[in-house]
Design a protein around this motif. Sequence first.
Motif, mmCIF file in Angstrom:
data_model
loop_
_atom_site.group_PDB
_atom_site.id
_atom_site.type_symbol
_atom_site.label_atom_id
_atom_site.label_comp_id
_atom_site.label_asym_id
_atom_site.label_seq_id
_atom_site.Cartn_x
_atom_site.Cartn_y
_atom_site.Cartn_z
ATOM 1 N N LYS A 139 4.056 -2.093 13.574
ATOM 2 C CA LYS A 139 5.252 -3.175 13.735
ATOM 3 C C LYS A 139 5.419 -4.637 12.650
ATOM 4 O O LYS A 139 6.802 -4.839 13.200
ATOM 5 N N GLY A 140 4.410 -4.714 12.963
ATOM 6 C CA GLY A 140 3.613 -6.178 12.564
ATOM 7 C C GLY A 140 4.318 -6.166 11.356
ATOM 8 O O GLY A 140 4.498 -5.628 10.138
ATOM 9 N N ASP A 141 5.250 -7.740 10.876
ATOM 10 C CA ASP A 141 5.860 -8.182 9.946
ATOM 11 C C ASP A 141 4.638 -7.706 8.484
ATOM 12 O O ASP A 141 4.662 -7.624 7.626
ATOM 13 N N TYR A 142 3.335 -8.796 9.005
ATOM 14 C CA TYR A 142 1.969 -8.664 8.556
ATOM 15 C C TYR A 142 1.144 -8.455 8.469
ATOM 16 O O TYR A 142 0.548 -7.957 9.665
ATOM 17 N N ILE A 143 -0.052 -8.109 7.492
ATOM 18 C CA ILE A 143 -1.295 -7.348 8.151
ATOM 19 C C ILE A 143 -2.475 -8.245 7.355
ATOM 20 O O ILE A 143 -2.053 -8.388 6.536
ATOM 21 N N PHE A 160 4.589 -4.272 2.347
ATOM 22 C CA PHE A 160 3.752 -4.061 0.778
ATOM 23 C C PHE A 160 2.878 -2.459 0.673
ATOM 24 O O PHE A 160 2.613 -2.273 -0.332
ATOM 25 N N ILE A 161 1.654 -2.879 1.386
ATOM 26 C CA ILE A 161 0.957 -1.815 1.954
ATOM 27 C C ILE A 161 1.389 -0.638 2.149
ATOM 28 O O ILE A 161 0.515 -0.368 1.517
ATOM 29 N N LEU A 162 2.381 -0.522 3.112
ATOM 30 C CA LEU A 162 2.612 0.861 3.033
ATOM 31 C C LEU A 162 3.179 1.347 2.269
ATOM 32 O O LEU A 162 3.024 2.656 1.712
ATOM 33 N N GLU A 163 4.275 0.965 1.135
ATOM 34 C CA GLU A 163 4.994 0.965 -0.032
ATOM 35 C C GLU A 163 4.594 0.982 -1.060
ATOM 36 O O GLU A 163 5.132 1.104 -2.303
#
Length: 182
Positions: A139-143, A160-163
Motif C-alpha cells: 500500500k505504501g508509495d515507496y519501499i 517500480f519494485i513490483l512492476e
Amino acid sequence: MTELQTGRPADLTGRLEREVRVYDYLDELQIEYERVDHEPATTMEACEEVDKKLGTLMCKNLFLCNRQKTNFYLLLMPGDKKFKTKELSKQINSARLSFADAEDMLKYLDIEPGAVSVMGLMNDKDGAVKLLIDEDVIKGDYIGCHPCVCTSSLRIKTNFILEKFLPAVSHDYEVVKLVGED
C-alpha cells in the motif's frame, strides 16, 4: 550520514561489488531511486534516522526457512510491525519457520546479516527464495531497502519494485497480512 542523493554514488571507490551491481542493475532497468549513505544500520532502531532522511519507512526484511531448509522466504514488512512466525506459518502453509542462517543468505542472496533486502533477489538466479510482502508494504508509495550492504539505503517507488524489478529478476510475490499481535 550524507544528504539524500539521486541515483548511484559519483565515486564508487571502496564500495563492495554487490552494492555496485545493485546500482548497475537499477540503472539498466531505468528504475529511479534516491540514496543515503550512513554508518552501518543493521537493526530497525538504527534505521530510524535513515527513515527520516529517506522520508519513508524502511522495510523489515527477514530471511526465513522451514526446518528442513527446503523452502526459503524473504519477507518484507513494515519496520514498526512485530513479526510472529505462527501468524505467517498459517498463511503460507509452512510449519516451523525460523530465521535462515548467514551461510544461506550469502548463498542465495549474496547478502550478509543486517543487509537483507529485496535487491538480493537479483542474485537468486535459480528462484530458490519465495518473496512474501505484507499488504501494508504494498500500500505504501515507496519501499526503503539496502542495496545489499548496510551502509547505504535506497528509496524506490513500490510500483517500480513490483512492476519492473521483480519481473526482471524472475520473481513473483505473495501478499500476506501480518497483524503482529498475540
